[in-house]
Design an enzyme around this catalytic site. Structure first.
Site, mmCIF file in Angstrom:
data_model
loop_
_atom_site.group_PDB
_atom_site.id
_atom_site.type_symbol
_atom_site.label_atom_id
_atom_site.label_comp_id
_atom_site.label_asym_id
_atom_site.label_seq_id
_atom_site.Cartn_x
_atom_site.Cartn_y
_atom_site.Cartn_z
ATOM 1 N N ASP A 103 -10.847 2.805 4.286
ATOM 2 C CA ASP A 103 -10.965 1.231 4.167
ATOM 3 C C ASP A 103 -12.472 1.005 4.409
ATOM 4 O O ASP A 103 -12.821 -0.200 3.848
ATOM 5 C CB ASP A 103 -10.363 0.553 5.405
ATOM 6 N N LYS B 18 0.818 -1.237 0.033
ATOM 7 C CA LYS B 18 0.017 -0.017 -0.049
ATOM 8 C C LYS B 18 0.860 1.280 -0.079
ATOM 9 O O LYS B 18 0.604 2.066 -0.630
ATOM 10 C CB LYS B 18 -0.914 -0.099 1.308
ATOM 11 N N GLN C 128 -4.220 -1.799 9.650
ATOM 12 C CA GLN C 128 -4.092 -3.159 9.179
ATOM 13 C C GLN C 128 -4.769 -4.099 10.042
ATOM 14 O O GLN C 128 -4.377 -4.212 11.240
ATOM 15 C CB GLN C 128 -2.682 -3.387 8.749
#
Ligand code: NAD
Length: 290
Positions: free
Chosen positions: A119, A52, A96
């Site tokens: 997200d 990412k 994450q």
């Protein structure tokens, strides 16, 4: 059979985003800034986070990686999130997953400012998604929609079976495929670990989206000719012939299912890169929403 090439498509998207970043900068605006928080040093999570950050650099975004030790307290993680929420320089950030057992994942999800939740996991964004209001869509399902769209796959009126009901992939995917939108309008069946006679259901499907995390679970006898297959699964399997010592397998027995499919995503190089591309697109959207 046509390969739904997520790697190629995500590279095209990244080129489009890079042009927009140049445009923003030429207007005297700053580059979008994505931050990623990682707790501990889980190999797979580190790989995803690094991918990412690398993608950010490629499109000209600013990026910040916040690495916290595996034994960081929940309070300290929440205070880091608060800091990122209040940092005007950060446009969006992700935490994450998975997190260690001593940290409540729900508390963390709720702590992220919905306006920076690129997200798309915050209940406010998921609720807005249900209502069809502007929001950040969860990155993996959004990436799958984008891939189906760019390959012009007809979904309207089709029967779509989603395998797996996680909050980040299966459940939102089932909602999105049923919406009255260009990629959507499917008759959706959401299946899970308690589903009876799964193969009877999958054999009727025009589109199957597989997200259960069991390597090579979907076999050729479970699908009909001409099916469209989207394989979300990623499982690391030991492989001495690889430098890394492992290979990645999807949830689909690729060769045999591909032979019956009209379209299919590979693993790796399918949904994974598309997830990263939609994270970038969401970060760009975060600037517009400001
Ligand atoms: P999860 O592990 O949270 O949940 C798995 C789901 O599968 C559950 O809802 C369960 O009910 C269902 N399931 C388990 N056994 C089943 C069976 N026999 N029949 C039908 N359903 C069954 O799932 P997740 O977090 O969505 O992850 C799924 C996979 O996708 C994992 O391999 C993960 O690594 C991968 N993943 C990939 C990406 C990407 O970008 N490519 C993103 C997220 C997750």
């Amino acid at each position: 059979m046509i390969l739904l090439d997520g790697k190629k498509t995500s590279n095209e998207i990244k080129e489009e985003i890079a042009k927009k970043v140049v445009e923003l900068k030429s207007q005297g605006k700053k580059a979008p800034h994505l931050a990623a928080v990682i707790v501990g040093e889980n190999g797979a999570s580190l790989t995803y986070v690094n991918a990412k950050v690398k993608a950010c650099e490629k499109v000209g975004f600013d990026s910040t990686l916040v690495s916290l030790p595996i034994d960081v307290s929940e309070a300290d993680l929440l205070s880091k999130i608060d800091e990122l929420n209040n940092d005007d320089n950060i446009d969006g950030f992700i935490v994450q997953l998975p997190l260690p057992d001593h940290i409540d994942e729900h508390k963390v999800t709720l702590a992220v400012n919905p306006m920076k939740d690129v997200d798309g996991f915050h209940p406010e964004n998921l609720g807005r998604m249900m209502l069809g209001l502007p929001c950040f869509l969860p990155a993996t399902p959004a990436g799958i929609l984008e891939l189906l769209d760019r390959y012009d796959i007809e979904t309207s009126g089709k029967s779509c079976v989603v395998i797996g009901r996680s909050h980040i992939v299966g459940s939102p995917m089932s909602v999105l495929m049923a919406r009255n939108t260009k990629v959507g309008n499917c008759t959706v069946t959401l299946t899970h670990s308690r589903t009876q006679n799964l193969e009877q259901i999958t054999r009727e499907a025009d589109i199957i989206i597989v997200a259960l995390g069991k390597a090579e679970f979907l076999t050729a006898d479970m699908v009909k000719e001409g099916v469209v297959i989207v394989d979300v699964g990623i499982t690391r399997v030991a492989d001495d012939s690889k430098k890394s010592g492992f290979k990645l397998l999807g949830d689909v027995k690729f060769e045999e299912v591909a032979a019956k499919s009209s379209y299919i995503t590979p693993v790796p190089g399918g949904v994974g890169p598309m997830t990263i591309a939609s994270l970038m697109l969401n970060t760009l959207q975060a600037i517009d929403m400001k």
